[in-house]
Write a protein that holds these residues in place. Structure first.
Motif, PDB file in Angstrom:
ATOM      1  N   GLN A  55      -8.268  -5.489  52.035  1.00 57.44           N
ATOM      2  CA  GLN A  55      -8.100  -5.950  50.659  1.00 57.44           C
ATOM      3  C   GLN A  55      -6.715  -5.631  50.105  1.00 57.44           C
ATOM      4  O   GLN A  55      -6.149  -6.429  49.361  1.00 57.44           O
ATOM      5  N   TYR A  64      -4.320  -8.240  51.321  1.00 60.29           N
ATOM      6  CA  TYR A  64      -4.759  -9.626  51.201  1.00 60.29           C
ATOM      7  C   TYR A  64      -3.985 -10.410  50.141  1.00 60.29           C
ATOM      8  O   TYR A  64      -3.589 -11.555  50.366  1.00 60.29           O
ATOM      9  N   ILE A  65      -3.778  -9.812  48.990  1.00 61.66           N
ATOM     10  CA  ILE A  65      -3.227 -10.554  47.859  1.00 61.66           C
ATOM     11  C   ILE A  65      -1.803 -11.024  48.145  1.00 61.66           C
ATOM     12  O   ILE A  65      -1.472 -12.195  47.927  1.00 61.66           O
ATOM     13  N   ASP A  66      -0.959 -10.122  48.667  1.00 64.55           N
ATOM     14  CA  ASP A  66       0.407 -10.528  49.013  1.00 64.55           C
ATOM     15  C   ASP A  66       0.390 -11.626  50.067  1.00 64.55           C
ATOM     16  O   ASP A  66       1.190 -12.573  50.013  1.00 64.55           O
ATOM     17  N   LEU A  86      -0.593 -14.996  48.510  1.00 63.78           N
ATOM     18  CA  LEU A  86       0.444 -15.546  47.645  1.00 63.78           C
ATOM     19  C   LEU A  86       1.567 -16.215  48.436  1.00 63.78           C
ATOM     20  O   LEU A  86       2.262 -17.087  47.907  1.00 63.78           O
ATOM     21  N   TYR A 131     -10.164  -8.046  44.006  1.00 62.90           N
ATOM     22  CA  TYR A 131      -9.094  -8.760  44.705  1.00 62.90           C
ATOM     23  C   TYR A 131      -8.993 -10.216  44.265  1.00 62.90           C
ATOM     24  O   TYR A 131      -7.890 -10.752  44.105  1.00 62.90           O
ATOM     25  N   ASN A 132     -10.149 -10.905  44.096  1.00 63.22           N
ATOM     26  CA  ASN A 132     -10.100 -12.329  43.748  1.00 63.22           C
ATOM     27  C   ASN A 132      -9.556 -12.543  42.336  1.00 63.22           C
ATOM     28  O   ASN A 132      -8.886 -13.544  42.077  1.00 63.22           O
ATOM     29  N   ARG A 139      -7.373 -10.421  40.932  1.00 66.37           N
ATOM     30  CA  ARG A 139      -5.952 -10.085  41.033  1.00 66.37           C
ATOM     31  C   ARG A 139      -5.157 -11.270  41.603  1.00 66.37           C
ATOM     32  O   ARG A 139      -4.026 -11.533  41.180  1.00 66.37           O
ATOM     33  N   VAL A 140      -5.756 -11.978  42.572  1.00 70.11           N
ATOM     34  CA  VAL A 140      -5.121 -13.194  43.083  1.00 70.11           C
ATOM     35  C   VAL A 140      -4.918 -14.195  41.951  1.00 70.11           C
ATOM     36  O   VAL A 140      -3.840 -14.768  41.780  1.00 70.11           O
ATOM     37  N   ARG A 175      -2.085 -13.094  39.527  1.00 70.03           N
ATOM     38  CA  ARG A 175      -0.736 -13.168  40.112  1.00 70.03           C
ATOM     39  C   ARG A 175      -0.317 -14.612  40.399  1.00 70.03           C
ATOM     40  O   ARG A 175       0.864 -14.945  40.316  1.00 70.03           O
TER      41      ARG A 175
END
Length: 331
Positions: free
Chosen positions: A57, A60-62, A65, A99-100, A102-103, A106
């Motif tokens: 997790q 994942y976000i970076d 993106l 996480y979802n 935060r995605v 961002r």
């Protein structure tokens, strides 16, 4: 095809094509401002590693993106980016990961997307998960909702909800047929006077942003083909009704639809049926080869399916129309 380079598709039809490779590289081969809709279901940020690949997790976000940044450039100004994210728990405790969300934040704050609308996919057939918190300790209820973010490049994406109207309820059908018999106009607590003007047949009801779609396919051509050649189907397929809803609402016939995590290529199959041009990108050749079964009919023999699968895995670029004609001659 719109590809700038000579990248050959693994297989193709008159309307679309599937490519094997990294979506970031394949997207770069498309002209900027050329895509009407990107719709996808990426690997989720789960704690347990899945066979189709997923990141921790915190990474994942970076990672996601990176794809979002390229998609933003490739979309037309009225284009959309629809992403299905499954929920997840934090590692080792019964507390939800963000996480979802935060995605979502961002994508808007850093990449310049707009959140056109948030959708929630209710899958009543989803199995209880995680087992530790639901079945064993009985601390949490079954998680049956995926978040589906509809991003747009500008505040005014192409959209037409009349293409996705829901069937009227039996009560509404009776009301439309005879308003005087089934409804007496009243004033709402807000003071708004509701007359009988809404008792008009508009072809269906406006759908909500809660999409109830079971994901329990067991006998489609894709799974039949996988069984015929002795391979497992993709473990994280999404149901055809999900991409169908957004493809119909957000695009017109002839528009270009792209799935950047193609998997079993449900998106390509639906786009083909809806008269849209399409592209699907997937990193694993075995998944791509099996996804070709979606474009065959049940008369194709297991031997021919195996031959098609082997050709694609070996790196050959196959015309599905040519293959179907050969299959018909072999009957």
């Amino acid at each position: 095809m719109l590809m700038k380079s000579k990248t050959a598709p693994a297989y193709y039809t008159s309307k679309g094509a599937t490519f094997i490779g990294d979506s970031r590289e394949l997207l770069e081969e498309l002209p900027d401002g050329s895509v009407n809709l990107v719709i996808t279901s990426p690997p989720f940020a789960l704690q347990r590693q899945k066979e189709y690949g997923n990141l921790d997790q915190h990474e994942y976000i970076d990672w996601f993106l990176e794809f979002g940044r390229i998609v933003h450039r490739k979309l037309r100004d009225d284009g959309s980016f629809v992403v299905d994210f499954g929920g997840a728990y934090m590692k080792g405790v019964p507390a939800r990961s963000l996480y979802n969300f935060r995605v979502l934040i961002r994508m808007v704050d850093e990449l310049g997307f707009f959140l056109a609308e948030d959708f929630y996919w209710f899958n009543p057939s989803k199995l209880p998960s995680p087992i530790e918190w639901v079945n064993k300790r009985k601390l949490r209820v079954k998680d049956s909702i995926n978040t589906v973010w509809w991003f747009s490049k500008t505040e005014w994406p192409k959209s037409d909800i009349t293409k996705v109207l829901a069937p009227y309820s039996d009560r509404m059908k009776k009301l439309i047929e005879d308003p005087d018999k089934f409804y007496t106009p009243k004033v709402r607590p807000s003071g708004h006077d509701i007359g009988k003007g809404f008792a008009k047949d508009n072809g269906g009801a406006i759908p909500p942003n809660l999409l109830q779609i079971s994901n329990s396919e067991s006998n489609g051509q894709y799974l039949s083909g996988c069984k015929a050649v002795g391979i497992k189907g993709h473990p994280a397929r999404f149901p055809a009704k999900l991409p169908e809803f957004f493809i119909r609402m957000l695009t017109d016939p002839g528009d270009l639809v792209v799935d950047i995590f193609g998997g079993s290529n449900t998106t390509g199959q639906v786009a083909e049926a809806e008269g849209r041009r399409w592209m699907a990108f997937e990193a694993l050749p075995e998944y791509v080869a099996a996804s070709s079964f979606r474009f065959l009919d049940k008369s194709v023999s297991p031997e021919l399916m195996q031959a098609l699968y082997d050709r694609i895995v070996a790196g050959e670029s196959v015309s599905i129309e040519d293959f179907r004609r050969q299959a018909e001659l072999a009957l």
